[in-house]
Design a protein around this motif. Structure first.
Motif, PDB file in Angstrom:
ATOM      1  N   ALA A 177       0.946  -1.135   0.153  1.00  0.00           N
ATOM      2  CA  ALA A 177       0.119  -0.008  -0.008  1.00  0.00           C
ATOM      3  C   ALA A 177       0.779   1.457   0.037  1.00  0.00           C
ATOM      4  O   ALA A 177       0.723   2.290  -0.645  1.00  0.00           O
ATOM      5  CB  ALA A 177      -0.958  -0.009   1.128  1.00  0.00           C
ATOM      6  N   THR A 178       1.973   1.423   0.829  1.00  0.00           N
ATOM      7  CA  THR A 178       2.867   2.448   0.952  1.00  0.00           C
ATOM      8  C   THR A 178       3.450   2.660  -0.522  1.00  0.00           C
ATOM      9  O   THR A 178       3.858   3.618  -1.062  1.00  0.00           O
ATOM     10  CB  THR A 178       3.716   2.158   1.837  1.00  0.00           C
ATOM     11  N   GLU A 179       3.835   1.591  -1.177  1.00  0.00           N
ATOM     12  CA  GLU A 179       4.530   1.544  -2.602  1.00  0.00           C
ATOM     13  C   GLU A 179       3.402   2.310  -3.697  1.00  0.00           C
ATOM     14  O   GLU A 179       3.911   3.169  -4.227  1.00  0.00           O
ATOM     15  CB  GLU A 179       4.912   0.242  -3.014  1.00  0.00           C
ATOM     16  N   GLN A 180       2.278   1.981  -3.440  1.00  0.00           N
ATOM     17  CA  GLN A 180       1.288   2.658  -4.230  1.00  0.00           C
ATOM     18  C   GLN A 180       0.961   4.008  -3.794  1.00  0.00           C
ATOM     19  O   GLN A 180       0.671   4.853  -4.613  1.00  0.00           O
ATOM     20  CB  GLN A 180      -0.019   1.824  -4.260  1.00  0.00           C
ATOM     21  N   ALA A 181       1.056   4.286  -2.525  1.00  0.00           N
ATOM     22  CA  ALA A 181       0.989   5.734  -2.204  1.00  0.00           C
ATOM     23  C   ALA A 181       2.275   6.526  -2.583  1.00  0.00           C
ATOM     24  O   ALA A 181       2.013   7.651  -2.996  1.00  0.00           O
ATOM     25  CB  ALA A 181       1.116   5.972  -0.497  1.00  0.00           C
TER      26      ALA A 181
END
Length: 481
Positions: A161-165
């Motif tokens: 999720a942080t990578e997509q953020a």
């Protein structure tokens, strides 16, 4: 002893394959299967062609200066830097959580000397020594019911999720730099227009002053001409301020000083950016990073339910070591000094006043919250693209109409000036023509800016702006164990 420890480890991993994580099912997208149709929308949303997510920002933005500014921002913007560091932080958290699945083997050595007074020793005053060296594991939880694996899965999804953020941050940054640059270009155009208009107003005012001195123009006409001049001066200062503020905003986005090679002439001509097909609404689920981020958060919440379920079952931990123990340092590794410890421990929840049930209920509620947020992100994306499509369609006609209005006001201005110079009409008609032309020209620049901004926003809404990143801003790869 070593064979016994190895057997226990193998058995634990075999049994540890058990997982209580609910089967994940992707929620149905709460949007229509096609874009809105009717007045204000294209006759049929274009599907064929290269999607925004597949087209790099260098291909979408054709202006060389804008490309240079975006590249500088990708290398220096602090928000993007923080987003990249957040990926590293969550990757480390995942590695920490995953390490709990494995036994922590430690080598320990110790020495102890103790003197006991005669009052507390049955054999009188004594001094004893003890030396030890052991190798083993301490309090290793055997993940028989998948609690640790569920927490590891949760940490992995949060990392994704942080990578997509981080991707979402880059897309927003590219769009923000483009919009800030276009706003700066538009305000520069308005400043130049106001400077030219002020010069025309001042020339007209000077002519009116001379006419008033010879008794041809009235004091009212002179006052009206002066009003136009002062109004243009107000706008001049306003646009000078906006141009300076635009530069400051652009520099903040770049995280670096503006390049010295910036052109002095504003450019809002056609061909600055490409026009992309909208594709199908369902494609947003695969290319919008904020939607992918919300889905990973949903998967993390789903994994947390597995951990909450596993807490109802017994927890088994193992402490075991083998080594040498001696009262003399010289005899620590001699024959007969060997020692070992095998200490399994089981903990079964009996009564906790509903704590475990409440934790499970909370985990399910949090998953339902993530489902709602995932669906909301899809609906928001659909609305943003739909707004972009209607903006694209209507701004075309609006700009054409505004150009015709500017042309009509220019004709009106030329005729009014000619009739005023020959004395046919009063100065009032000429001043009205000046103001109308100036207002129409301002509106044309503003509408052109709005059109370009809407195209940039549509590119962002379709998931564009991620490709063509530099190596400094590249996303880290898969997490390391």
């Amino acid at each position: 002893m070593k064979k016994s420890l190895l057997s226990m480890a193998v058995a634990a991993f075999v049994l540890g394959g058990c997982s209580l994580i609910p089967e994940y099912r992707q929620p149905a997208a709460p949007i229509a299967s096609d874009w809105p149709q009717g007045a204000g929308y294209p006759a049929a949303a274009e599907v064929a062609g290269v999607s925004a997510a597949e087209q790099g920002w260098r291909e979408f933005f054709h202006d060389a200066t804008l490309q240079q500014l975006i590249q500088v921002a990708l290398e220096n913007n602090r928000d993007l830097r923080v987003a990249a560091l957040n990926i590293d932080a969550f990757q480390a958290q995942y590695r920490i959580q995953r390490s709990n699945l494995f036994p922590a083997v430690s080598a320990d050595a110790g020495a102890k000397r103790q003197r006991l007074p005669a009052e507390v020793s049955q054999t009188g005053e004594s001094t004893s020594s003890q030396y030890s060296a052991t190798l083993g594991i301490s309090a290793w939880e055997l993940d028989l019911f998948g609690r640790l694996r569920s927490l590891s899965e949760q940490a992995l999804e949060q990392y994704f999720a942080t990578e997509q953020a981080r991707r979402s941050t880059q897309i927003s940054l590219v769009a923000s730099v483009a919009n800030a640059y276009l706003a700066w270009q538009a305000d520069q155009s308005l400043l130049l227009l106001t400077q030219d208009t002020l010069k025309a107003y001042e020339d007209s005012y000077a002519l009116t002053v001379r006419s008033n001195q010879v008794g041809v123009a009235s004091a009212l006409t002179l006052s009206q001409a002066r009003t136009s001049v002062e109004s243009a001066r107000v706008n001049l200062n306003r646009y000078q301020r906006l141009v300076a503020q635009d530069r400051n905003a652009l520099q903040l986005l770049l995280g670096h000083a503006l390049p010295d090679s910036l052109p002095s002439t504003p450019n809002l001509a056609t061909g600055l950016i490409s026009e992309l097909p909208a594709g199908l609404p369902s494609e947003l689920l695969q290319r919008r990073p904020d939607i992918l981020e919300a889905e990973h958060q949903l998967k993390a919440a789903n994994a947390n339910i597995g951990a909450a379920r596993a807490a109802f079952f017994p927890s088994i931990s193992l402490t075991a070591n083998a080594g040498s123990l001696s009262s003399d340092l010289s005899g620590l590794f001699k024959g007969g000094s060997g020692t070992w410890l095998f200490q399994p421990q089981i903990s079964l929840p009996v009564f906790n006043a509903g704590n475990l049930r409440a934790n499970l209920d909370l985990a399910k509620i949090q998953k339902n919250i993530q489902v709602a947020q995932y669906e909301k992100s899809i609906q928001t994306a659909f609305q943003e693209v739909a707004d972009g499509l209607t903006a694209r369609e209507t701004y075309r006609e609006q700009l054409n109409a505004q150009r015709d209005l500017v042309s009509a006001n220019a004709d009106y201005y030329r005729l009014a000036e000619k009739r005023y110079r020959t004395g046919i009409d009063s100065n009032l008609t000429f001043l009205d023509a000046q103001r109308s032309l100036y207002s129409a020209q301002q509106a044309l620049i503003t509408d052109r800016l709005a059109q370009l901004t809407s195209e940039v926003d549509l590119y962002k809404s379709l998931g564009g702006g991620w490709l063509e990143q530099n190596t400094a801003s590249a996303t880290p790869g898969a997490p390391k164990s």
